[in-house]
Design a protein around this motif. Structure first.
Motif, mmCIF file in Angstrom:
data_model
loop_
_atom_site.group_PDB
_atom_site.id
_atom_site.type_symbol
_atom_site.label_atom_id
_atom_site.label_comp_id
_atom_site.label_asym_id
_atom_site.label_seq_id
_atom_site.Cartn_x
_atom_site.Cartn_y
_atom_site.Cartn_z
ATOM 1 N N PRO A 242 6.065 22.120 28.141
ATOM 2 C CA PRO A 242 6.776 21.696 27.714
ATOM 3 C C PRO A 242 8.502 22.109 28.329
ATOM 4 O O PRO A 242 8.059 22.357 29.035
ATOM 5 C CB PRO A 242 7.334 22.114 26.481
ATOM 6 C CG PRO A 242 6.611 23.611 26.383
ATOM 7 C CD PRO A 242 5.690 23.151 27.313
ATOM 8 N N PRO A 243 8.830 20.862 28.597
ATOM 9 C CA PRO A 243 10.105 20.814 30.091
ATOM 10 C C PRO A 243 10.725 22.636 30.134
ATOM 11 O O PRO A 243 10.791 22.915 30.448
ATOM 12 C CB PRO A 243 10.987 20.258 29.270
ATOM 13 C CG PRO A 243 10.304 18.614 28.701
ATOM 14 C CD PRO A 243 9.360 19.468 27.950
ATOM 15 N N TYR A 244 11.581 23.216 28.882
ATOM 16 C CA TYR A 244 11.123 24.969 28.803
ATOM 17 C C TYR A 244 10.302 25.484 29.074
ATOM 18 O O TYR A 244 11.612 27.104 29.447
ATOM 19 C CB TYR A 244 12.064 25.134 27.276
ATOM 20 C CG TYR A 244 11.191 24.935 26.596
ATOM 21 C CD1 TYR A 244 10.738 23.784 25.407
ATOM 22 C CD2 TYR A 244 9.920 25.875 25.627
ATOM 23 C CE1 TYR A 244 10.213 23.975 24.722
ATOM 24 C CE2 TYR A 244 9.305 26.204 25.610
ATOM 25 C CZ TYR A 244 9.295 25.204 24.460
ATOM 26 O OH TYR A 244 7.662 24.938 23.622
ATOM 27 N N GLU B 273 16.313 19.344 31.245
ATOM 28 C CA GLU B 273 17.124 20.096 31.408
ATOM 29 C C GLU B 273 17.922 20.629 29.844
ATOM 30 O O GLU B 273 18.108 19.816 29.294
ATOM 31 C CB GLU B 273 18.911 19.870 32.100
ATOM 32 C CG GLU B 273 18.785 19.433 32.951
ATOM 33 C CD GLU B 273 18.317 20.952 33.986
ATOM 34 O OE1 GLU B 273 18.230 22.082 34.203
ATOM 35 O OE2 GLU B 273 17.445 20.772 34.992
ATOM 36 N N LEU B 274 18.024 22.142 29.806
ATOM 37 C CA LEU B 274 17.908 22.780 28.750
ATOM 38 C C LEU B 274 19.038 22.080 27.652
ATOM 39 O O LEU B 274 21.006 21.800 28.638
ATOM 40 C CB LEU B 274 18.091 24.018 28.650
ATOM 41 C CG LEU B 274 16.206 24.369 27.921
ATOM 42 C CD1 LEU B 274 16.065 25.493 28.627
ATOM 43 C CD2 LEU B 274 15.804 23.879 26.967
ATOM 44 N N ALA C 36 5.052 22.403 41.186
ATOM 45 C CA ALA C 36 6.480 22.106 39.828
ATOM 46 C C ALA C 36 6.196 21.032 38.979
ATOM 47 O O ALA C 36 6.007 20.892 38.028
ATOM 48 C CB ALA C 36 7.839 21.628 40.809
ATOM 49 N N GLU C 37 5.635 19.255 39.709
ATOM 50 C CA GLU C 37 5.371 18.372 38.906
ATOM 51 C C GLU C 37 3.982 18.501 38.333
ATOM 52 O O GLU C 37 3.999 17.937 37.327
ATOM 53 C CB GLU C 37 5.372 17.264 40.175
ATOM 54 C CG GLU C 37 6.937 16.734 40.626
ATOM 55 C CD GLU C 37 6.825 16.095 41.529
ATOM 56 O OE1 GLU C 37 7.703 16.032 42.482
ATOM 57 O OE2 GLU C 37 5.812 15.884 42.105
ATOM 58 N N LEU C 38 3.079 18.884 38.594
ATOM 59 C CA LEU C 38 2.275 19.076 38.211
ATOM 60 C C LEU C 38 2.115 20.566 36.979
ATOM 61 O O LEU C 38 1.440 19.966 35.942
ATOM 62 C CB LEU C 38 1.085 20.559 39.118
ATOM 63 C CG LEU C 38 0.269 19.172 40.477
ATOM 64 C CD1 LEU C 38 -0.659 20.018 41.130
ATOM 65 C CD2 LEU C 38 -0.476 18.732 39.520
ATOM 66 N N LEU C 39 3.151 21.701 36.948
ATOM 67 C CA LEU C 39 2.889 22.356 35.718
ATOM 68 C C LEU C 39 3.874 21.291 34.899
ATOM 69 O O LEU C 39 3.611 21.776 33.058
ATOM 70 C CB LEU C 39 4.393 23.776 36.278
ATOM 71 C CG LEU C 39 4.070 24.795 35.054
ATOM 72 C CD1 LEU C 39 2.072 24.841 34.826
ATOM 73 C CD2 LEU C 39 4.481 25.942 35.372
ATOM 74 N N ALA C 40 5.548 20.840 35.148
ATOM 75 C CA ALA C 40 5.566 19.546 34.381
ATOM 76 C C ALA C 40 4.946 18.568 33.833
ATOM 77 O O ALA C 40 5.243 18.319 32.074
ATOM 78 C CB ALA C 40 6.970 19.691 34.906
ATOM 79 N N VAL D 157 14.438 22.715 43.888
ATOM 80 C CA VAL D 157 14.312 22.813 42.980
ATOM 81 C C VAL D 157 13.906 21.592 42.161
ATOM 82 O O VAL D 157 14.525 20.521 42.863
ATOM 83 C CB VAL D 157 16.769 22.988 43.238
ATOM 84 C CG1 VAL D 157 17.596 22.749 41.740
ATOM 85 C CG2 VAL D 157 17.166 23.503 43.565
ATOM 86 N N LEU D 158 13.530 21.908 41.137
ATOM 87 C CA LEU D 158 13.349 20.670 40.161
ATOM 88 C C LEU D 158 13.895 19.925 39.686
ATOM 89 O O LEU D 158 15.084 20.256 39.065
ATOM 90 C CB LEU D 158 12.008 20.906 39.414
ATOM 91 C CG LEU D 158 10.954 20.654 38.268
ATOM 92 C CD1 LEU D 158 10.141 19.512 39.430
ATOM 93 C CD2 LEU D 158 10.696 21.033 37.802
ATOM 94 N N ALA D 159 13.959 18.681 39.867
ATOM 95 C CA ALA D 159 15.441 18.460 39.159
ATOM 96 C C ALA D 159 15.356 17.771 37.777
ATOM 97 O O ALA D 159 13.926 17.866 36.902
ATOM 98 C CB ALA D 159 15.258 15.836 40.225
ATOM 99 N N ALA D 160 16.314 16.592 37.342
ATOM 100 C CA ALA D 160 16.135 16.725 35.713
ATOM 101 C C ALA D 160 16.003 16.106 35.651
ATOM 102 O O ALA D 160 15.240 15.617 34.275
ATOM 103 C CB ALA D 160 17.870 16.959 35.373
ATOM 104 N N GLY D 161 15.673 14.805 36.405
ATOM 105 C CA GLY D 161 14.312 13.121 36.062
ATOM 106 C C GLY D 161 13.308 14.014 35.209
ATOM 107 O O GLY D 161 12.575 13.119 34.483
ATOM 108 N N VAL D 162 12.323 14.894 36.271
ATOM 109 C CA VAL D 162 11.321 16.118 36.104
ATOM 110 C C VAL D 162 11.060 16.718 34.683
ATOM 111 O O VAL D 162 10.086 16.720 33.984
ATOM 112 C CB VAL D 162 11.018 16.192 37.462
ATOM 113 C CG1 VAL D 162 9.360 16.572 36.896
ATOM 114 C CG2 VAL D 162 10.792 14.985 38.579
ATOM 115 N N ARG D 163 12.375 17.632 34.951
ATOM 116 C CA ARG D 163 12.179 18.481 33.681
ATOM 117 C C ARG D 163 13.427 18.104 32.951
ATOM 118 O O ARG D 163 14.373 18.290 33.197
ATOM 119 C CB ARG D 163 12.337 19.637 34.378
ATOM 120 C CG ARG D 163 12.501 21.221 33.891
ATOM 121 C CD ARG D 163 12.973 22.489 34.948
ATOM 122 N NE ARG D 163 13.640 23.129 33.533
ATOM 123 C CZ ARG D 163 13.901 23.379 32.921
ATOM 124 N NH1 ARG D 163 14.740 22.387 33.473
ATOM 125 N NH2 ARG D 163 14.510 24.432 32.317
#
Ligand code: AMP
Length: 540
Positions: A489-491, A539-540, A481-485, A531-537
């Motif tokens: 783009p976050p969305y 939130e919309l 998840a972190e690699l993809l982030a 669950v990817l935390a909002a800090g990394v991704r």
């Protein structure tokens, strides 16, 4: 001397080519089919098909204007007998699996105006349930017509009257509104496919036997059966109810000295879990042919390790265009390249193009821009039964099919698949292409395959789920998840990640995406997840 028209040339080929293949079976003692519990020789296939054809022509189909015929069976030798009876008799054959719900079989029979249903399976329950709709013929499991056929009691082949554009087979796939969609493929299409197959696999002349992995209601099975028939090789029938027991299947493949492997990537993934699936156990298995789903680098690397020096062919195509329309041998160079594996070069007589004639321009990084793949040429089938609107949309011109697949062609003519055009969705107003995200997830380290879906709350799409094959623990999921982030783009970065769920295959032996999404979705906390935390991704 007058040059024959293309139509005449095809007519000639249908009669000559098909009959030459069929006639080559006559009197041939070689095994054509090895199934759990027995064998069928080519001579038996020939003669029993001749007798069945004769019985149908003089029984339920007498005088009828060659209606389609349903064949009910799974991996049973009678299925192939019925196949040849229909093919040489001029009745379009329609495979139906015993697992198909009766209501759906009724819909299929009505949709195509079936003239008979042939039972080629020990499960005969369908007989009572469909007898009111269509004449039913049970094929005798142990009948032996060798003697009768030797006397040629069955008469000449009636197929002299077959037009190349007559329908050879109909495959039903899921359609809109829950009604099955009948996809028709002609004799001319089939012959064109067979001609290509002979070119694609020249090494077949030295082979011992061919795998029988694919269900007959999925047209990728034509790679297996027609390769065998072209070279008088046995097919090793592998029952799908046994797929979980790969030990037993591998043993059968080894005993039969299988040389050609055909499957979807999803099927071989199940076999690769077994450490005995190697060149040591299967020394003659040198060619692996794939179709139906994206072939991943992880999978090919594993195969190259387990079967050093083997040939891996990726093919691509929709049922509407006769099994497959491209092929390519996967090399180390493809594995080392930054993009996904290619789907291949167009086969002879067929071209792939984008709808607008202008070539797509290069995008960022030099990769050409993708467009909808359209297929033109001899592989393009007759289209759908009784669905004029769908037909007009998908087949805008004769011999042209719009695939709904997204792809691009590199400078050397090699095509790349980029997903479906119709998997776009909006998440809180932002356009998201699920295939695009899926491609990115699939290319993360350690990921063998992936399914991405929409996460909805109160009926509103809110975020994305990623279901990944390969990783098994939460830490791996978090890393992915972190690699993809860091890449997207976050969305576009899925918020919910899942691993270690049971992999199910659908009727076409592809990864059953719906099943995975539903099963995991019902009991999310039961599966390895993150669950990817909002800090990394964000939130919309
Ligand atoms: P079917 O008609 O069931 O064989 O499905 C055809 C669809 O499967 C194609 O339109 C593609 O979306 C997909 N497909 C077939 N072969 C490949 C492949 N080698 N790589 C990626 N997708 C494929």
């Amino acid at each position: 001397m007058a040059v024959p028209s293309r139509h005449e040339a095809i007519q000639f080929k249908v009669e000559e080519r098909l009959h030459a293949i069929y006639q080559s079976f006559a009197g041939q003692t070689r095994v054509s089919y090895r199934y759990a519990g027995g064998e069928l020789s080519y001579a038996q296939l020939y003669s029993r098909a001749a007798i069945l054809r004769h019985e149908l022509a003089n029984g339920p189909l007498a005088g009828a204007a060659r209606p389609p015929v349903l064949i009910w069976g799974h991996k049973d030798p009678r299925y192939l007998i019925a196949y040849w009876a229909c093919l040489t008799g001029g009745w379009a054959l329609v495979p139906v699996e015993p697992e198909t719900p009766v209501e759906r079989v009724r819909q299929i029979a009505s949709a195509c105006g079936a003239g008979a249903l042939l039972i080629a399976d020990p499960d005969t329950r369908i007989e009572a349930q469909l007898a009111d709709l269509v004449p039913i013929v049970r094929i005798d499991r142990d009948g032996d017509g060798a003697a009768r056929a030797a006397n040629d009691e069955t008469g000449p082949l009636p197929s002299a009257g077959i037009n190349p554009h007559d329908v050879a087979y109909i495959m039903f796939s899921s359609g809109t509104l829950g009604h099955p969609k009948g996809i028709q493929v002609s004799y001319a299409n089939l012959i064109d496919f067979i001609d290509w197959l002979a070119l694609l696999l020249p090494e077949a002349a030295t082979w011992q036997s061919v795998s029988g992995n694919i269900r007959y209601c999925f047209d990728v099975s034509l790679f297996e059966i027609w390769t065998a028939w072209l070279h008088l090789l046995p097919v090793t029938a592998l029952d799908h109810t046994d797929l979980a027991n790969s030990n037993g299947l591998i043993q059968r493949l080894a005993a039969d000295r299988v040389s050609l492997w055909v499957s979807t990537p999803s099927i071989i993934r199940l076999y690769l879990k077994n450490p005995r699936f190697t060149a040591e156990t299967l020394p003659e298995c040198r060619t692996f042919l794939f179709c139906g789903e994206p072939l991943t680098k992880i999978l090919v690397r594993k195969l190259f390790e387990r079967f050093p020096g083997c040939r891996v062919i990726n093919t691509y195509g929709p049922t509407e265009c006769t099994v497959a329309v491209t092929a390519v041998d996967i090399t180390e160079a493809h594995l080392a390249a930054p993009q996904e594996l290619p789907i291949g070069y167009a086969r002879p007589g067929t071209t792939l193009e984008h709808l607008s004639q202008s070539e797509p321009m290069a995008g960022d990084g030099g990769e050409p821009l993708a467009g909808e793949i359209c297929i033109r040429g001899l592989s393009v089938g007759n289209g759908y039964i009784n669905l004029p609107e769908k037909q007009a949309a998908a087949f805008p011109e004769p011999e042209l099919y719009r695939t709904g697949d997204w792809g691009y062609r590199a400078n050397d003519g090699l095509w790349y698949f980029k997903g479906r055009v119709d998997r776009e969705t909006k998440i809180q107003g932002v356009r998201v292409d699920l295939d695009d995200v899926e491609m990115h997830v699939r290319s993360l380290p350690g990921v063998d395959d992936a399914v991405v879906s929409v996460y909805s709350l109160d009926g509103q799409p809110r975020a994305l789920n990623a279901f990944v094959l390969g990783p098994h623990n939460q830490a791996d999921l978090r890393t992915l998840a972190e690699l993809l982030a860091a890449e997207l783009p976050p969305y576009l970065v899925p918020r919910f990640w899942y691993a270690d769920f049971d992999v199910k295959l659908n009727n076409n032996s592809k990864l059953d995406r719906k099943e995975i999404i539903t099963t995991v979705g019902k009991a999310r906390s039961r599966y390895v997840h993150c669950v990817l935390a909002a800090g990394v991704r964000r939130e919309l």
